[in-house]
Write an enzyme that holds these catalytic residues in place. Structure first.
Site, PDB file in Angstrom:
ATOM      1  N   SER A 141       0.830  -1.209   0.000  1.00 13.54           N
ATOM      2  CA  SER A 141       0.000   0.000   0.000  1.00 13.54           C
ATOM      3  C   SER A 141       0.866   1.261   0.000  1.00 13.54           C
ATOM      4  O   SER A 141       1.885   1.333   0.696  1.00 13.54           O
ATOM      5  CB  SER A 141      -0.934  -0.037   1.211  1.00 13.54           C
ATOM      6  OG  SER A 141      -0.745   1.085   2.033  1.00 13.54           O
ATOM      7  N   LYS A 142       0.411   2.212  -0.781  1.00 16.96           N
ATOM      8  CA  LYS A 142       1.159   3.457  -0.937  1.00 16.96           C
ATOM      9  C   LYS A 142       1.297   4.168   0.407  1.00 16.96           C
ATOM     10  O   LYS A 142       2.319   4.770   0.703  1.00 16.96           O
ATOM     11  CB  LYS A 142       0.369   4.328  -1.917  1.00 16.96           C
ATOM     12  CG  LYS A 142       1.153   5.444  -2.544  1.00 16.96           C
ATOM     13  CD  LYS A 142       0.376   5.949  -3.730  1.00 16.96           C
ATOM     14  CE  LYS A 142       0.770   7.338  -4.118  1.00 16.96           C
ATOM     15  NZ  LYS A 142       0.019   7.842  -5.263  1.00 16.96           N
TER      16      LYS A 142
END
Ligand code: GLU
Length: 546
Positions: free
Chosen positions: A294-295
């Site tokens: 996840s960013k």
């Protein structure tokens, strides 16, 4: 309906035909089996690991088959575009040693199948769109976003399949006169594909990683061109990959859901479909569960992270190949000296369930790669990184190259060479004690050594210290100190009868080690002392007696 008229009405400015583009972008003259691949990053300012992951696959497939590897900038979404983003993509790919044969440059393009920025290809898409309209396979839609949203609500309430299709596609049945009227009134429109598909039917698509895929046929009249005449991804990809003569479309599995739309457009135009290679999601082990990288949570998703931390591009390649091809690790063991470009990369050896991304494994590979590198190359790489991220340490390194190389060569020889270095950032921390400007006490002295005993040990050590000694002589003297002060020569003995000793030889040598290096864990202390030199070692020992 006079489709010719409608096409002319919608696209009066388009004079070229798909056939014209067939001759502008002719089939490529390549050896049999040569693959043409591309990556299509969007210039959003965030270059992520997935971009490199797909680039490695595309690059290998193209270059090991004598084919062509392309960089195409997918900039159809102007809202998400960030200034300077193309430069970021180019510099990231260059940093990781990914080389394109064709594609976007910082300014302009390189290659005969361009332009390679989608917004500059508007006319090409529109020429193909015009053809679809002429064939009755596309039509203008004047519905507003609100109307489409309301349709969705209605479908939801009635538990129907969502979307713009069949009887729900209001503009599907507009007459030419109605269309002319709306155009004359200046109403904005999008161009929709007139799908002949049926939700009950399935289509078969060949995927080089996943094998034969049987998917539900697309029945939606999806948007080909948005109201500004710029295509959606679904249309742009088909047109580009056809005219760029892409043979293998390597892209993330998030595109599997819309794959039925893509093949439908290929088929409608009578174009040969490429071979799709849908890559697995990059996953991360998070405690007990596996989740998508996840960013927000995982800095390692950004390619910049690896550059800032100072990972070697070569280590990243080695690692990605390990993740990508299940037989890479074995091949590497059997061929330790060969460059990775010799490895016969293949899509069949790729996993199609999630690809587990594991930083610990990357660190292990990184250690191996750095360990195998000669000290002079380690020096060059470290210095280059420091020049960008730690100018002060760069100056220290540059002040005395011979000293730095000597330091970097320590422990590299022998049966089991040390693998102390992982990344350049970590190397700076690791090497800091070799430089007075960065030297500090990182670890505490052993618990059972009080300041007085520390002074006693160091005092004796100083008295016997002779830089002409070899390792054995030196260690012999440390042992004598131990015996004189009542420390066990074997830690085991101390453990068994702690009441008989003050501690063990580990406490004594660690006291000296911490005084000289600031750490309780280091490469061979005598070698380090020799490298630091007599003067510096004595100074540190004296300072530690305060
Ligand atoms: N622009 C698309 C993306 O960033 C590219 C997909 C493709 O390679 O076709 O996901």
């Amino acid at each position: 309906m006079d489709h010719q008229r409608l096409a002319q009405l919608l696209f009066p400015q388009i004079t070229k035909t798909p056939e014209d583009y067939e001759s502008i972008y002719p089939p490529r003259d390549l050896p049999a089996g040569a693959k043409v691949t591309r990556i299509g990053p969007s210039p959003t300012g965030f270059v992520h690991l997935g971009n490199l992951y797909n680039a490695v696959i595309g690059e290998r497939l193209a270059h090991q088959s004598g084919g062509v590897f392309i960089l195409r900038i997918e900039d159809t979404d102007a809202k998400r575009e960030v200034a300077g983003a193309v430069g970021m993509i180019l510099s990231a790919m260059d940093f990781f040693g990914v080389h394109f044969d064709e594609g976007a440059l910082l300014d302009g393009d390189c290659g005969a199948y361009g332009p390679y920025r989608q917004r500059q290809r508007a006319e090409i898409y529109q020429a193909v769109a015009k053809r679809l309209v002429e064939q009755g396979q596309a039509y203008p839609c004047f519905c507003t976003e609100d109307e489409v949203a309301r349709l969705r609500e209605r479908q939801q309430a009635e538990k129907l399949n969502f979307g713009y299709y069949g009887a729900y596609a209001a503009c599907r049945t507009l007459t030419l006169e109605q269309i002319e009227e709306k155009l004359a009134a200046g109403m904005p429109w999008v161009l929709r594909f007139r799908s002949q598909g049926d939700a009950e039917h399935s289509v078969t698509v060949l995927d080089a990683i996943r094998g034969e895929l049987v998917v539900q046929e697309n029945y939606q009249d999806f948007v080909l061109l948005k109201s500004d005449g710029i295509p959606t991804y679904h249309f742009a990809h088909v047109v580009d990959d056809h005219y760029m003569r892409t043979t293998h479309v390597v892209r993330g599995e998030e595109w599997l859901a819309t794959l039925p739309m893509h093949v439908q457009v290929f088929d409608a135009l009578g174009w040969q479909r490429p071979i799709y290679c849908h890559t697995a999601q990059l996953m991360k082990q998070d405690g007990e569960t596996r989740r998508k990288l996840s960013k927000r949570k995982d800095p390692e998703l950004a390619l910049d992270y690896y550059r800032q931390e100072g990972y070697l591009p070569q280590a990243i390649w080695e690692y990605l190949l390990t993740v990508l091809n299940s037989n890479y690790e074995q091949w590497r063991l059997e061929n330790p000296g060969l460059p990775f470009s010799e490895f016969p990369f293949s899509t069949e050896k790729m996993s199609h369930s999630g690809a587990l991304f594991d930083l610990v494994k990357l660190e292990d590979i990184s250690k191996e790669v750095l360990c195998a590198l000669p000290a002079s190359e380690v020096y060059d790489g470290l210095l280059a990184w420091c020049r960008e991220y730690d100018a002060e340490f760069a100056n220290l390194l540059a002040r005395d190259r011979a000293y730095a190389e000597h330091v970097l060569a320590l422990g590299k020889t022998g049966e089991r060479p040390r693998k102390d270095l992982v990344t350049w950032r970590q190397a700076v921390r690791f090497l800091s004690f070799y430089y007075d400007e960065r030297f500090q006490q990182d670890d505490p002295y052993p618990q059972n050594i009080d300041p007085q005993m520390r002074r006693e040990i160091l005092q004796r050590y100083l008295q016997t210290l002779d830089f002409a000694d070899d390792n054995e002589q030196w260690f012999g003297k440390v042992r004598v100190i131990c015996e004189e002060l009542g420390f066990a020569l074997q830690p085991k003995k101390y453990k068994k009868n702690p009441e008989l000793y003050r501690g063990s030889i580990v406490d004594v040598s660690n006291t000296i080690r911490i005084a000289v290096t600031g750490r309780s864990n280091s490469p061979d202390l005598w070698e380090i002392s020799q490298t630091l030199g007599k003067e510096r070692t004595l100074r540190r020992l004296l300072a530690a007696m305060d």
